[in-house]
Design a protein around this motif. Structure first.
Motif, PDB file in Angstrom:
ATOM      1  N   ARG B  28      59.594  36.824  -1.085  1.00 48.81           N
ATOM      2  CA  ARG B  28      59.017  35.778  -0.224  1.00 48.81           C
ATOM      3  C   ARG B  28      59.961  34.596  -0.006  1.00 48.81           C
ATOM      4  O   ARG B  28      59.581  33.455  -0.163  1.00 48.81           O
ATOM      5  N   ARG B  29      61.180  34.902   0.390  1.00 42.27           N
ATOM      6  CA  ARG B  29      62.143  33.847   0.674  1.00 42.27           C
ATOM      7  C   ARG B  29      61.627  32.915   1.766  1.00 42.27           C
ATOM      8  O   ARG B  29      61.953  31.729   1.795  1.00 42.27           O
ATOM      9  N   SER B  30      60.790  33.454   2.670  1.00 43.54           N
ATOM     10  CA  SER B  30      60.329  32.652   3.815  1.00 43.54           C
ATOM     11  C   SER B  30      59.446  31.475   3.393  1.00 43.54           C
ATOM     12  O   SER B  30      59.204  30.562   4.181  1.00 43.54           O
ATOM     13  N   LEU B  31      58.963  31.494   2.128  1.00 49.96           N
ATOM     14  CA  LEU B  31      58.121  30.378   1.675  1.00 49.96           C
ATOM     15  C   LEU B  31      58.951  29.160   1.268  1.00 49.96           C
ATOM     16  O   LEU B  31      58.411  28.081   1.037  1.00 49.96           O
ATOM     17  N   LEU B  32      60.255  29.324   1.182  1.00 52.74           N
ATOM     18  CA  LEU B  32      61.102  28.179   0.830  1.00 52.74           C
ATOM     19  C   LEU B  32      61.055  27.152   1.959  1.00 52.74           C
ATOM     20  O   LEU B  32      60.961  27.521   3.123  1.00 52.74           O
ATOM     21  N   PRO B  33      61.128  25.860   1.618  1.00 53.12           N
ATOM     22  CA  PRO B  33      61.058  24.843   2.669  1.00 53.12           C
ATOM     23  C   PRO B  33      62.253  24.956   3.610  1.00 53.12           C
ATOM     24  O   PRO B  33      63.377  25.167   3.175  1.00 53.12           O
ATOM     25  N   ALA B  34      61.985  24.824   4.916  1.00 51.83           N
ATOM     26  CA  ALA B  34      63.068  24.919   5.900  1.00 51.83           C
ATOM     27  C   ALA B  34      63.688  23.553   6.137  1.00 51.83           C
ATOM     28  O   ALA B  34      64.740  23.438   6.736  1.00 51.83           O
ATOM     29  N   GLN B  35      62.983  22.508   5.734  1.00 56.63           N
ATOM     30  CA  GLN B  35      63.524  21.154   5.900  1.00 56.63           C
ATOM     31  C   GLN B  35      62.887  20.228   4.869  1.00 56.63           C
ATOM     32  O   GLN B  35      61.857  20.555   4.291  1.00 56.63           O
ATOM     33  N   GLY B  36      63.523  19.056   4.688  1.00 51.96           N
ATOM     34  CA  GLY B  36      62.974  18.081   3.767  1.00 51.96           C
ATOM     35  C   GLY B  36      61.995  17.182   4.485  1.00 51.96           C
ATOM     36  O   GLY B  36      61.860  17.288   5.704  1.00 51.96           O
ATOM     37  N   PRO B  37      61.262  16.329   3.808  1.00 51.46           N
ATOM     38  CA  PRO B  37      61.292  16.220   2.355  1.00 51.46           C
ATOM     39  C   PRO B  37      60.503  17.348   1.696  1.00 51.46           C
ATOM     40  O   PRO B  37      59.430  17.715   2.163  1.00 51.46           O
ATOM     41  N   ALA B  38      61.045  17.856   0.623  1.00 51.97           N
ATOM     42  CA  ALA B  38      60.365  18.908  -0.127  1.00 51.97           C
ATOM     43  C   ALA B  38      60.927  18.920  -1.543  1.00 51.97           C
ATOM     44  O   ALA B  38      61.989  18.359  -1.799  1.00 51.97           O
TER      45      ALA B  38
END
Lengths: 309, 216
Positions: B28-38
């Motif tokens: 599930r790499r797609s669950l990683l945030p694509a931008q901040g803030p995170a």
């Protein structure tokens, strides 16, 4: 492409034709039935990638081919170690076991047969427990020494036989070492696909139900016959075999491939691993591609070596 | 200049090391945030953890990725401090100071305002190898600081195998395939205890997904 003999180039072209045909077939099936054949599509796409990588690996230079096969061994050994239970105290031992991979393939590269054939079965067999003794932990000693050496034997020693085909004396075979390597790898993989396909079409009676319920007698028989036929057809162009020898080579690869496959399945069952990874879409992990080769490489190599070198 | 060095370090050294020598199995790499803030929160067993987590993101996000790391450990001498601050890009965090007047989380909050993606190991330090330790409440403090909308997503990531590849106190790297399980983002709901329970629960569930061979 300078080093590749014409028959190997034709053989590779044949494989690309086969892939093209399969891709078109899936397209037609999708169109006709409306179902998406996801797994089959994934498998064929992965075959494309693997065949292109293999082509590059054997076309560029001998050194690149050997490094490529060493890298496959590395991936397989790493996968093996990631599946089996290991002991924390053996980290250094495992490190030295990894070092054995470039060393073994170096013997191949310089064509030192005597060292190539004893380095892992004898020297690593002694070095592993010797290094383990230095660590001093006796709990689980035999199991750890045994599994580590078994891993080296299957994923490194066995597979390195495929690489040694490349450095056998060139004058004995018109198609060169690449022709022999192609013959071994193509037949092993083709036999896998053929057993799978025959099994899917006509499979009823499992051969080894406790190990691998999906492997059927019908698939095995169909696959082996297909491999024998393919060996008989392509051996004259790629190998020094006579027609009779080619038939036996096909039989050896067909049966050996089956055994390699079920042996690795048995290991996975023993340690409770269901799937062995997702490195190659539609195929599973690296182990699912090299399991048959762990048997066919040394069997084919020694058969050939005994008869012709 | 140091930005370029950092880029080259991750491109030429870290990526080949992480992707070829070690090898990752990412779910599930797609669950990683694509931008901040995170905030990415993970269990911590090895120095490789930070390198692996950074490698999961595209290189163009590299300037945004800021691991939060212990000041006392990483700034203990000049050379290490230069490397940690400029090449790894850490935000140094003072551990275990309660009475201090200045705010230990000030830099973290600035980074979030700057739309950075923080990498955080709530266990506080590399724990007992291949075991998940108790999570400290620092993450809750950070979540609390940013109650405004949109709330900062906290993405839990469970790492397995890196502590076998390079455990605490060892310097010889041994290749093992490693697992990276990414979970659904968590959001701060206003209660510290509930939030911490949510984080722990999520990590336990992620770690239960894998079937790992014994390593004693």
């Amino acid at each position: 492409m300078s080093d590749l003999a014409m028959p190997v180039i034709w053989a590779l072209a044949g494989v690309y034709a086969l892939l093209l045909f399969s891709s078109l077939l899936v397209k037609v099936l999708r169109h006709r039935t409306g179902s998406d054949y996801r797994e089959l599509g994934d498998r064929i796409r992965s075959w494309w990638v693997m065949v292109v990588i293999f082509t590059l690996a054997i076309a560029v230079s001998l050194t690149i081919s050997i490094i490529f096969l060493a890298f496959i061994s590395f991936l397989a050994f790493k996968k093996f170690l990631s599946m089996i239970p290991t002991r924390r105290v053996d980290r250094r031992v495992i490190f030295w076991a990894f070092v054995a991979i470039p060393v073994q393939f170096y013997w191949v590269a310089i064509g030192w047969y005597g060292m190539f054939i004893i380095f892992i079965p004898v020297f690593m067999f002694l070095i592993i427990p010797a290094r383990m003794v230095l660590a001093g932990e006796t709990d689980g000693f035999l199991k750890a020494a045994g599994t580590l050496h078994w891993g080296l034997m299957t994923t490194v020693f066995s597979l390195s036989h495929a690489a040694f085909l490349l450095v056998l004396p060139a004058e004995k075979n018109l198609a060169g070492g690449a022709g022999l390597l192609f013959f071994l790898i193509f037949l092993t993989q083709f036999n896998d696909v053929a057993q799978y396909t025959w099994g899917k079409l006509f499979g009823k009676n499992p051969v080894v139900p406790k190990v691998s319920p999906k492997k059927t007698k019908e698939g095995l028989l169909g696959g082996v016959l297909t491999a024998v036929l393919a060996a008989w057809l392509i051996a004259p162009y790629l190998t020094p075999f006579s027609y009779q020898e080619a038939l036996a080579a096909g039989l050896l690869i067909g049966l050996g491939g089956f055994l390699g496959d079920v042996v690795i399945s048995a290991i996975k069952r023993d340690i409770g691993v269901k799937d062995s990874g997702n490195l190659i879409p539609g195929h599973g992990g690296i182990m699912d591609r090299v399991d048959s080769l762990t048997f066919t490489s040394p069997l084919f190599f020694h058969y050939l070596h005994y008869l012709h070198y | 200049m140091t930005k370029l060095l950092r880029f080259l370090f991750f491109l030429l050294i870290v990526r080949p090391l992480v992707l070829v020598i070690i090898g990752l199995n990412v779910r599930r790499r797609s669950l990683l945030p694509a931008q901040g803030p995170a905030v990415v929160i993970a269990n911590h067993n090895s120095h490789l953890d930070t390198l692996v987590l950074i490698s999961l993101f595209p290189l163009c996000l590299l300037p945004k990725l800021r691991p939060v790391a212990a000041m006392d450990y990483f700034l203990r001498n000049r050379w290490l401090a230069w490397f940690a601050l400029n090449i790894i890009g850490i935000i140094p965090l003072r551990r275990g100071v309660k009475a201090s007047h200045d705010d230990p989380l000030a830099e973290v909050v600035v980074a979030l305002d700057n739309d950075d993606i923080l990498i955080l190991f709530p266990e506080g330090s590399r724990g007992e190898t291949e075991r998940v330790g108790r999570f400290k409440t620092g993450i809750a403090h950070i979540a609390q600081r940013r109650p405004e909308v949109p709330m900062v997503p906290m993405v839990p990531v469970y790492l397995h195998g890196l502590g076998m590849a390079l455990p605490k106190g060892d310097f010889v790297l041994v290749p093992f395939f490693c697992d990276v399980f990414v979970g659904e983002a968590l959001h701060w709901q206003g209660d510290r205890k509930a939030f911490m329970n949510g984080v722990t629960e999520c990590m336990t569930a992620l770690s239960g997904e894998g079937r790992f061979p014994a390593w004693e």
